[in-house]
Design a protein around this motif. Structure first.
Motif, short mmCIF file in Angstrom:
data_model
loop_
_atom_site.label_atom_id
_atom_site.label_comp_id
_atom_site.label_asym_id
_atom_site.label_seq_id
_atom_site.Cartn_x
_atom_site.Cartn_y
_atom_site.Cartn_z
N TYR A 169 -2.60 4.43 -15.32
CA TYR A 169 -2.94 3.60 -14.16
C TYR A 169 -4.45 3.41 -14.08
O TYR A 169 -4.93 2.34 -13.68
N ARG A 170 -5.20 4.43 -14.45
CA ARG A 170 -6.66 4.32 -14.40
C ARG A 170 -7.21 3.57 -15.61
O ARG A 170 -8.25 2.93 -15.53
N SER A 219 0.84 -1.19 0.00
CA SER A 219 0.00 0.00 0.00
C SER A 219 0.88 1.24 0.00
O SER A 219 2.09 1.17 0.19
N TYR A 220 0.26 2.40 -0.22
CA TYR A 220 0.99 3.66 -0.15
C TYR A 220 1.69 3.80 1.20
O TYR A 220 2.86 4.20 1.26
N PRO A 234 -3.74 -6.24 -10.92
CA PRO A 234 -4.65 -5.13 -10.60
C PRO A 234 -4.45 -4.58 -9.19
O PRO A 234 -4.78 -3.42 -8.93
N GLU A 235 -3.89 -5.39 -8.28
CA GLU A 235 -3.66 -4.91 -6.92
C GLU A 235 -2.59 -3.81 -6.91
O GLU A 235 -2.68 -2.86 -6.13
N HIS A 236 -1.61 -3.91 -7.80
CA HIS A 236 -0.61 -2.86 -7.90
C HIS A 236 -1.24 -1.56 -8.41
O HIS A 236 -0.92 -0.47 -7.91
N LEU A 237 -2.12 -1.69 -9.38
CA LEU A 237 -2.79 -0.50 -9.93
C LEU A 237 -3.61 0.19 -8.86
O LEU A 237 -3.55 1.42 -8.70
N ALA A 238 -4.37 -0.58 -8.11
CA ALA A 238 -5.25 -0.01 -7.08
C ALA A 238 -4.44 0.67 -5.99
O ALA A 238 -4.80 1.77 -5.53
N ASN A 239 -3.34 0.06 -5.58
CA ASN A 239 -2.51 0.65 -4.53
C ASN A 239 -1.88 1.96 -4.99
O ASN A 239 -1.78 2.92 -4.22
N ILE A 244 -3.02 4.02 -7.39
CA ILE A 244 -4.08 5.02 -7.53
C ILE A 244 -4.49 5.58 -6.18
O ILE A 244 -4.75 6.78 -6.03
N ALA A 245 -4.52 4.72 -5.15
CA ALA A 245 -4.90 5.17 -3.80
C ALA A 245 -3.92 6.20 -3.25
O ALA A 245 -4.28 6.99 -2.37
#
Length: 285
Positions: free
Chosen positions: A155-156, A77-78, A193-198, A200-201
């Motif tokens: 990323y989006r 995560s960030y 996709p978990e990398h993308l979501a993290n 973007i967050a």
């Protein structure tokens, strides 16, 4: 000599910072060179530095990890992301006491951080397309550059359509804007996709992994700074500042070159890198 491939160089190691996937080639007892990729969607050690693995591994131990949150390494995560510590943990698990660092963009920022805060672990330093914090002199405004906005957009929308817009601005030469590269980066991104979501967050939140001007000025490792004159992601003024701050440094500014000097000007980049590594005193290893 057997041709190096993505599969033949692939390795995985469990570290205190999580599982890290990486690519390695070259003699185990040679000068270790750790190459850190940038932050774009679909970026991996192989996608950024496969040319250097092939070109330099006859003389150096070339290692290109997927940093945590990218490629086939563990997601973070960030809040969890700490690439400086991940790099040190990675070295420890591989039994590397001292190495030279080569960092592209985000990887350059991490390499600066490691070199400034852990001088005993860094023999030499190379940054390419890396920035420096503080007020911009030449860039327009204080917000994200044109390229960083497209990076965030990819990323989006990491589909081939979205990725094509991102790749288009990363390189200067049209010859490198291939459908194969777009498809490869899109496939890499969509596989995790978990990398993308993290990632973007973390958008809009304070940047992590930056070092102060004072820390940069304390770097003692011999430093080579490379930047594309036509980089629309990170303006070359960042490298001008780095060269002004790092005492033992030199800057190579390449015309007709975007954010990927190691790809667009691979032969020149490899020569510069090899000469820089050769010039590092054996006493510094």
């Amino acid at each position: 000599m057997t041709e190096l491939t993505q599969e033949s160089t692939s390795r995985t190691v469990k570290t205190a910072s999580g599982q890290i996937h990486y690519h390695e080639a070259g003699p185990a007892d040679a000068h270790a060179v750790i190459m850190l990729h940038g932050s774009g969607p679909g970026a991996t050690g192989w996608s950024n530095f496969n040319g250097q693995l092939r070109a330099l591994s006859d003389r150096f131990r070339v290692i290109a990890p997927d940093m945590p949150g990218w490629g086939d390494s563990d997601p973070v995560s960030y809040e969890e992301r700490n690439h400086q510590q991940a790099a040190l943990d990675f070295m420890d698990e591989l039994g590397i006491e001292k190495a030279s660092y080569v960092g592209n963009s985000m990887g350059g920022a991490t390499s600066l951080q490691v070199a400034a805060r852990n001088p005993d672990r860094v023999a030499g330093l190379v940054t390419l397309g890396a920035g420096a914090g503080g007020v911009r002199l030449f860039g327009a405004g204080d917000g994200p550059t044109e390229g960083l906005k497209l990076l965030q957009g990819a990323y989006r929308d990491p589909s081939p359509v979205g990725m094509a817009k991102f790749v288009d601005i990363f390189v200067y030469d049209e010859a490198f804007k291939s459908e194969e590269l777009v498809r490869q980066r899109s496939d890499n991104a969509l596989r995790h996709p978990e990398h993308l979501a993290n990632f973007i967050a973390g958008l809009g939140r304070p940047r992590r992994g930056l070092v102060s001007d004072e820390e940069i000025a304390s770097i003692t490792a011999p430093t080579l700074i490379i930047h594309g004159r036509d980089d629309r992601v990170v303006h070359y003024e960042g490298s001008l500042k780095l060269c002004a701050l790092v005492p033992n440094s030199r800057l190579v500014l390449i015309n007709r070159c975007g954010h990927w000097a190691q790809v667009e000007h691979a032969a020149e980049f490899n020569r510069l890198l090899a000469c820089h590594l050769d010039d590092i005193s054996i006493d510094n290893l």
